[in-house]
Motif scaffolding. Structure first.
Motif, PDB file in Angstrom:
ATOM      1  N   SER A  74      11.617   2.914  97.873  1.00  0.00           N
ATOM      2  CA  SER A  74      12.232   2.025  96.870  1.00  0.00           C
ATOM      3  C   SER A  74      13.715   1.769  97.121  1.00  0.00           C
ATOM      4  CB  SER A  74      12.057   2.625  95.475  1.00  0.00           C
ATOM      5  OG  SER A  74      12.768   3.845  95.381  1.00  0.00           O
ATOM      6  N   VAL A  75      14.317   2.565  97.983  1.00  0.00           N
ATOM      7  CA  VAL A  75      15.763   2.434  98.236  1.00  0.00           C
ATOM      8  C   VAL A  75      16.018   2.369  99.739  1.00  0.00           C
ATOM      9  CG1 VAL A  75      16.649   3.473  96.119  1.00  0.00           C
ATOM     10  CG2 VAL A  75      15.898   4.955  97.965  1.00  0.00           C
ATOM     11  N   ASP A  76      17.248   2.011 100.117  1.00  0.00           N
ATOM     12  CA  ASP A  76      17.579   1.840 101.538  1.00  0.00           C
ATOM     13  C   ASP A  76      17.359   3.123 102.343  1.00  0.00           C
ATOM     14  OD1 ASP A  76      18.120  -0.804 101.608  1.00  0.00           O
ATOM     15  OD2 ASP A  76      20.265  -0.590 101.191  1.00  0.00           O
ATOM     16  N   ARG A  85      17.256  16.137  90.276  1.00  0.00           N
ATOM     17  CA  ARG A  85      18.111  16.162  89.074  1.00  0.00           C
ATOM     18  C   ARG A  85      18.201  14.810  88.399  1.00  0.00           C
ATOM     19  NH1 ARG A  85      23.257  19.844  88.651  1.00  0.00           N
ATOM     20  NH2 ARG A  85      23.940  18.081  87.416  1.00  0.00           N
ATOM     21  N   ARG A  86      18.403  13.764  89.239  1.00  0.00           N
ATOM     22  CA  ARG A  86      18.593  12.421  88.683  1.00  0.00           C
ATOM     23  C   ARG A  86      17.331  11.943  87.945  1.00  0.00           C
ATOM     24  NH1 ARG A  86      17.359   7.488  90.522  1.00  0.00           N
ATOM     25  NH2 ARG A  86      18.563   5.741  89.685  1.00  0.00           N
ATOM     26  N   SER A  87      16.162  12.126  88.583  1.00  0.00           N
ATOM     27  CA  SER A  87      14.940  11.626  87.938  1.00  0.00           C
ATOM     28  C   SER A  87      14.616  12.446  86.681  1.00  0.00           C
ATOM     29  CB  SER A  87      13.767  11.588  88.911  1.00  0.00           C
ATOM     30  OG  SER A  87      13.458  12.872  89.360  1.00  0.00           O
ATOM     31  N   GLU A 120      10.798  -0.724  93.799  1.00  0.00           N
ATOM     32  CA  GLU A 120      12.034  -1.110  94.489  1.00  0.00           C
ATOM     33  C   GLU A 120      13.191  -0.993  93.509  1.00  0.00           C
ATOM     34  OE1 GLU A 120      10.651  -4.042  98.110  1.00  0.00           O
ATOM     35  OE2 GLU A 120      11.831  -4.900  96.500  1.00  0.00           O
ATOM     36  N   ALA A 121      14.325  -0.506  93.996  1.00  0.00           N
ATOM     37  CA  ALA A 121      15.484  -0.282  93.124  1.00  0.00           C
ATOM     38  C   ALA A 121      16.676  -1.091  93.606  1.00  0.00           C
ATOM     39  CB  ALA A 121      15.838   1.200  93.110  1.00  0.00           C
ATOM     40  N   GLU A 122      17.396  -1.647  92.622  1.00  0.00           N
ATOM     41  CA  GLU A 122      18.610  -2.393  92.996  1.00  0.00           C
ATOM     42  C   GLU A 122      19.668  -2.299  91.887  1.00  0.00           C
ATOM     43  OE1 GLU A 122      19.055  -6.445  92.480  1.00  0.00           O
ATOM     44  OE2 GLU A 122      20.974  -6.192  93.478  1.00  0.00           O
ATOM     45  N   GLY A 123      19.824  -1.096  91.323  1.00  0.00           N
ATOM     46  CA  GLY A 123      20.826  -0.910  90.269  1.00  0.00           C
ATOM     47  C   GLY A 123      20.264  -1.210  88.904  1.00  0.00           C
ATOM     48  N   GLY A 124      20.506  -0.311  87.952  1.00  0.00           N
ATOM     49  CA  GLY A 124      20.059  -0.547  86.577  1.00  0.00           C
ATOM     50  C   GLY A 124      18.611  -0.176  86.336  1.00  0.00           C
ATOM     51  N   THR A 125      18.079   0.770  87.105  1.00  0.00           N
ATOM     52  CA  THR A 125      16.649   1.086  86.947  1.00  0.00           C
ATOM     53  C   THR A 125      16.350   1.811  85.627  1.00  0.00           C
ATOM     54  OG1 THR A 125      16.908   3.141  88.180  1.00  0.00           O
ATOM     55  CG2 THR A 125      16.176   1.208  89.420  1.00  0.00           C
ATOM     56  N   ARG A 126      17.334   2.589  85.096  1.00  0.00           N
ATOM     57  CA  ARG A 126      17.013   3.314  83.853  1.00  0.00           C
ATOM     58  C   ARG A 126      16.807   2.329  82.701  1.00  0.00           C
ATOM     59  NH1 ARG A 126      21.358   7.507  83.889  1.00  0.00           N
ATOM     60  NH2 ARG A 126      21.304   6.948  86.083  1.00  0.00           N
ATOM     61  N   CYS A 127      17.671   1.312  82.625  1.00  0.00           N
ATOM     62  CA  CYS A 127      17.523   0.308  81.561  1.00  0.00           C
ATOM     63  C   CYS A 127      16.257  -0.513  81.777  1.00  0.00           C
ATOM     64  CB  CYS A 127      18.735  -0.615  81.548  1.00  0.00           C
ATOM     65  SG  CYS A 127      20.224   0.204  80.985  1.00  0.00           S
ATOM     66  N   SER A 165      24.605  -4.996  89.484  1.00  0.00           N
ATOM     67  CA  SER A 165      23.682  -4.871  90.616  1.00  0.00           C
ATOM     68  C   SER A 165      23.956  -3.541  91.304  1.00  0.00           C
ATOM     69  CB  SER A 165      23.916  -6.016  91.599  1.00  0.00           C
ATOM     70  OG  SER A 165      25.218  -5.872  92.152  1.00  0.00           O
ATOM     71  N   GLU A 166      23.139  -3.199  92.279  1.00  0.00           N
ATOM     72  CA  GLU A 166      23.360  -1.938  93.006  1.00  0.00           C
ATOM     73  C   GLU A 166      24.739  -1.933  93.663  1.00  0.00           C
ATOM     74  OE1 GLU A 166      20.304   0.329  95.550  1.00  0.00           O
ATOM     75  OE2 GLU A 166      21.562  -0.689  97.003  1.00  0.00           O
ATOM     76  N   TYR A 167      25.096  -3.072  94.281  1.00  0.00           N
ATOM     77  CA  TYR A 167      26.404  -3.171  94.938  1.00  0.00           C
ATOM     78  C   TYR A 167      27.528  -2.951  93.914  1.00  0.00           C
ATOM     79  CZ  TYR A 167      30.500  -5.202  97.121  1.00  0.00           C
ATOM     80  OH  TYR A 167      31.768  -5.390  97.592  1.00  0.00           O
ATOM     81  N   GLU A 168      27.395  -3.603  92.756  1.00  0.00           N
ATOM     82  CA  GLU A 168      28.430  -3.478  91.725  1.00  0.00           C
ATOM     83  C   GLU A 168      28.471  -2.063  91.146  1.00  0.00           C
ATOM     84  OE1 GLU A 168      28.739  -7.990  89.925  1.00  0.00           O
ATOM     85  OE2 GLU A 168      27.114  -6.703  89.228  1.00  0.00           O
ATOM     86  N   ASP A 169      27.285  -1.451  91.051  1.00  0.00           N
ATOM     87  CA  ASP A 169      27.208  -0.076  90.552  1.00  0.00           C
ATOM     88  C   ASP A 169      27.977   0.857  91.496  1.00  0.00           C
ATOM     89  OD1 ASP A 169      26.215   2.622  90.182  1.00  0.00           O
ATOM     90  OD2 ASP A 169      24.691   1.775  88.885  1.00  0.00           O
ATOM     91  N   LYS A 170      27.778   0.627  92.815  1.00  0.00           N
ATOM     92  CA  LYS A 170      28.410   1.527  93.798  1.00  0.00           C
ATOM     93  C   LYS A 170      29.890   1.226  93.976  1.00  0.00           C
ATOM     94  CE  LYS A 170      24.270   3.053  95.973  1.00  0.00           C
ATOM     95  NZ  LYS A 170      23.153   2.707  96.783  1.00  0.00           N
ATOM     96  N   GLU A 171      30.257  -0.062  93.993  1.00  0.00           N
ATOM     97  CA  GLU A 171      31.652  -0.450  94.267  1.00  0.00           C
ATOM     98  C   GLU A 171      32.491  -0.573  92.993  1.00  0.00           C
ATOM     99  OE1 GLU A 171      32.763  -0.686  97.429  1.00  0.00           O
ATOM    100  OE2 GLU A 171      30.727  -0.084  97.973  1.00  0.00           O
TER     101      GLU A 171
END
Ligand code: UDP
Length: 231
Positions: A74-76, A85-87, A120-127, A165-171
């Motif tokens: 689901s991720v790169d 821990r996260r899940s 597939e994950a791209e930021g914001g999966t919990r919501c 987005s995932e990019y915005e979450d990371k940066e």
């Protein structure tokens, strides 16, 4: 502020494209499939039912149990299969976010199981997971006070923006995922990661609330689509 355009071309208050489908699995009591930007999430709901794990049951109330799981693909970078821990954290906050909408006191000694599979994950999966889970709970025919919906806001390039987005979450500088019961506006999830001023925090909450209300309309549309064609 309103002139600010993000790296993916969105305006500060624009959501990613969203698709929601209710009742996609035959064997589950309730199910939903959701695409939210690059996120692809499948949810299966079972119950209320007796559980073979008797120690988890409670004599005076029902219990909701959520399992958030990311597929290895689901991720790169490959995600190591199994809980981490996260899940575990996301599983717990998802159950906490959904519980206020459920009338669990009507189901003593029973369990509602919610399985959230991130394909597939791209930021914001919990919501996105909470949003899809709520649709699946309705699809399972479980009476609820409201359809819980999740959406995040945050801070990127010193601007408060909706739905990272995932990019915005990371940066980015901050991420604030929330979930609400839209009819009353009651917040059932509020997390905050990063640095914001008090004013930015309030702005982010307002923006995330607006986002939740827009996504809420799509949840209702998905349920109407499923149940109006079956009559
Ligand atoms: N992510 C990843 N590998 C992981 C966990 C997360 O690449 O093991 C990515 C994924 O796209 C996820 C994003 O990082 O959506 C942000 O993760 P976070 O923990 O902030 O939770 P989310 O925003 O998905 O609720």
């Amino acid at each position: 502020m309103s002139e600010f355009i993000r790296k993916d071309g969105r305006k500060y208050d624009e959501l990613r494209p969203i698709k929601i489908e209710a009742g996609v699995l035959e064997r589950a009591d309730g199910s939903a499939y959701l695409e939210f930007g690059g996120n692809k999430i499948l949810v299966a709901v079972y119950g209320p039912r007796e559980s073979y794990i008797r120690r988890l049951l409670k004599p005076n109330t029902g219990v909701i149990r959520c399992r958030y799981n990311m597929a290895p693909f689901s991720v790169d970078d490959r995600k190591r299969p199994g809980p981490d821990r996260r899940s575990s954290e996301i599983s717990k906050i998802t159950a906490d976010a959904l519980r206020p909408a459920l009338m669990l006191e009507n189901y003593p000694r029973s369990m509602i199981d919610v399985y959230i599979e991130v394909i597939e994950a791209e930021g914001g999966t919990r919501c996105a997971g909470i949003t899809a889970a709520s649709v699946a709970l309705v699809d399972a025919g479980i009476p609820m006070k409201d359809i819980v919906v999740g959406c995040a806001a945050g801070k990127v390039d010193d601007e408060v923006v909706l739905d990272l987005s995932e990019y915005e979450d990371k940066e980015g500088q901050a991420d604030i995922p929330i979930a609400i019961m839209p009819r009353t506006g009651e917040i059932t999830l509020l997390q905050s990661d990063g640095d914001l001023t008090e004013e930015e925090f309030q702005k982010a909450i307002d923006l995330a609330m607006e986002g939740c209300l827009k996504v809420s309309e799509l949840q209702k549309e998905a349920l109407m689509k499923k149940y109006s064609t079956e009559q």
